[in-house]
Design a protein around this motif. Sequence first.
Motif, short mmCIF file in Angstrom:
data_model
loop_
_atom_site.label_atom_id
_atom_site.label_comp_id
_atom_site.label_asym_id
_atom_site.label_seq_id
_atom_site.Cartn_x
_atom_site.Cartn_y
_atom_site.Cartn_z
N UNK A 35 0.91 -1.42 0.00
CA UNK A 35 -0.05 0.04 0.00
C UNK A 35 0.97 1.28 -0.20
N UNK A 36 0.49 2.30 -0.89
CA UNK A 36 1.16 3.69 -0.69
C UNK A 36 0.60 4.34 0.40
N UNK A 37 1.40 5.37 1.06
CA UNK A 37 0.97 6.16 2.15
C UNK A 37 -0.24 7.17 1.83
N UNK A 38 -0.62 7.32 0.60
CA UNK A 38 -1.78 8.46 0.46
C UNK A 38 -2.77 7.55 -0.57
N UNK A 39 -2.75 6.34 -0.63
CA UNK A 39 -3.93 5.39 -1.22
C UNK A 39 -3.36 4.70 -2.57
N UNK A 40 -3.98 3.71 -2.75
CA UNK A 40 -3.33 3.09 -3.99
C UNK A 40 -2.34 2.11 -3.42
N UNK A 41 -1.79 1.37 -4.38
CA UNK A 41 -0.73 0.39 -4.26
C UNK A 41 0.25 0.48 -5.29
N UNK A 42 1.57 -0.01 -5.18
CA UNK A 42 2.66 -0.25 -5.65
C UNK A 42 3.18 -1.42 -5.73
N UNK A 43 4.01 -1.92 -6.86
CA UNK A 43 4.81 -3.04 -6.89
C UNK A 43 6.15 -2.76 -6.37
N UNK A 44 6.76 -3.27 -5.13
CA UNK A 44 7.97 -3.16 -4.69
C UNK A 44 9.17 -4.23 -5.27
N UNK A 45 10.12 -3.88 -5.46
CA UNK A 45 10.96 -4.89 -6.11
C UNK A 45 11.59 -5.68 -4.95
N UNK A 46 11.62 -6.88 -4.88
CA UNK A 46 12.28 -7.79 -3.88
C UNK A 46 13.62 -8.16 -4.14
N UNK A 47 14.42 -8.26 -3.15
CA UNK A 47 15.76 -8.53 -3.36
C UNK A 47 15.98 -9.99 -3.86
N UNK A 48 16.91 -10.13 -4.92
CA UNK A 48 17.08 -11.45 -5.44
C UNK A 48 16.99 -12.71 -4.41
N UNK A 49 17.80 -12.50 -3.33
CA UNK A 49 17.80 -13.67 -2.41
C UNK A 49 16.59 -13.91 -1.76
N UNK A 50 15.61 -12.97 -1.37
CA UNK A 50 14.49 -12.84 -0.75
C UNK A 50 13.43 -13.42 -1.94
N UNK A 51 13.45 -13.23 -3.00
CA UNK A 51 12.68 -13.74 -4.12
C UNK A 51 12.39 -15.15 -4.28
N UNK A 52 13.48 -16.13 -4.08
CA UNK A 52 13.38 -17.17 -4.07
C UNK A 52 13.44 -17.98 -2.54
N UNK A 53 13.22 -16.98 -1.48
CA UNK A 53 13.26 -17.86 -0.21
C UNK A 53 11.73 -18.10 0.07
N UNK A 54 11.73 -19.28 0.70
CA UNK A 54 10.34 -19.65 1.20
C UNK A 54 9.83 -18.60 2.34
#
Length: 440
Positions: free
Chosen positions: A204-223
């Motif tokens: 969620x964005x502070x003033x409404x709506x949402x955004x797509x946050x990039x996830x760190x590569x190591x965390x992207x494949x972490x369960x």
Amino acid sequence: MKKVVPFAKAQDTSLYGSKAVGLGDAARHGLPVPPGVALSGDLVEAVAAGDDACIEKVTKAIAGLSPPFAVRSSAADEDGAAASFAGQHITVLNVHSADDVPGAIREVWWSANSDAAITYRQRVGLFTRPSVGVVVQTLLDPAVAGVMFTEHPVTGVDERLVEASWGLGEAVVAGLVVPDHFRLDRSGQVLERRPGRKRIAVRPLPNGGTFEEQVAPARASELCLGDAELAALGELALQCEKVYGPRRDIEWAYQDGTLYLLQCRAVTTGKSAGQAPAAPPRDPVAALRRVELFADMDRRQAEQIARLLKERPFAKGETVIVEGTGGAAFFIIESGEATVSSKGVTLATLGPGDYFGEIALIDGGPRSATVTATTNMVCYGLTFWEFRPLIERNGTIGWKLLQALAKRLRAVDQATIAGALQPEATAAAPATPAPAAQPF
């Protein structure tokens, strides 16, 4: 009966819709549901039409909820075993304040009356006017969220299938990531763990709506789920089956270590193949009289039709109607511009005062062209569901429509005959065109 009630009091599906009643069942049985309220279908329609008293009723009802909000559709025939409407009726997330909720409700109402939703209704044999309830909930900001099936949705095996990702569950539901994949047996024992590629997290964005946050590569494949979280999901599956029955499709989220149930619906079997409402058009009667189909209506008749118009905003680049899909709404452009195309070829540009889709009010047939907003655009729309009862009650208006259609047919016939009778030497010259008509 224009009503808004806490979830625990939402018990009538015909009033509040399947999703709201399902959340009401959860609240009554002590399942961990974020707090919220259910709006009846007629109240939602009144809010979409800009009824100030109804908007105030909703504002008072959500005063006790903590913002931001999630505003979700809850149609009476939604989330059933034969038709889920997943991807048809929208959810508006991270509505930042109570003042923005009416605008979000209007978006949900229009999504249920969109061409895509109408086409889906036709395909599953539910071509009836939708009663669109809405649920308004406090929006979570979860660390992890996703979906769980209490029976494998493809193989039918008696096991739990869990898909999970970082952040809001819309990343999983909308297919934005390859989620982590888990299988559990009925006792909660883990049968399979398969990491996904969770490269983004919806936040969620502070003033409404949402955004797509990039996830760190190591965390992207972490369960993103451990044994304790999976055990709690297995227990939630048992509780949901006890309350709702077998074959459940569950949306869930973890926030601050607590598991929440967002919704629980039947697994679909497929039996058949942020602003307050704006003012009505400045002169809706004049706008209608520019439409060939309504040009001969007297002022009283035009006023009766104009009262049914509802605002519908479109963002630049948004597709308004799609060629080949079922149609059930007619639009007049109040501001902005759009292009009309067919099979990829641009046919026309539309602007304020132009209109399209009027034939869909009568036959509900497929669209003959695609209309796309080229700027931010505001339209005023009228749906088949509202128009038809007016005509059935008012024979005089119906007769005027028959005359207008006959006039259009006669003009087309005359143009066709004139073209056929032209001398051979001038046959290549264009015939006199029929009066402009935009049936798409």
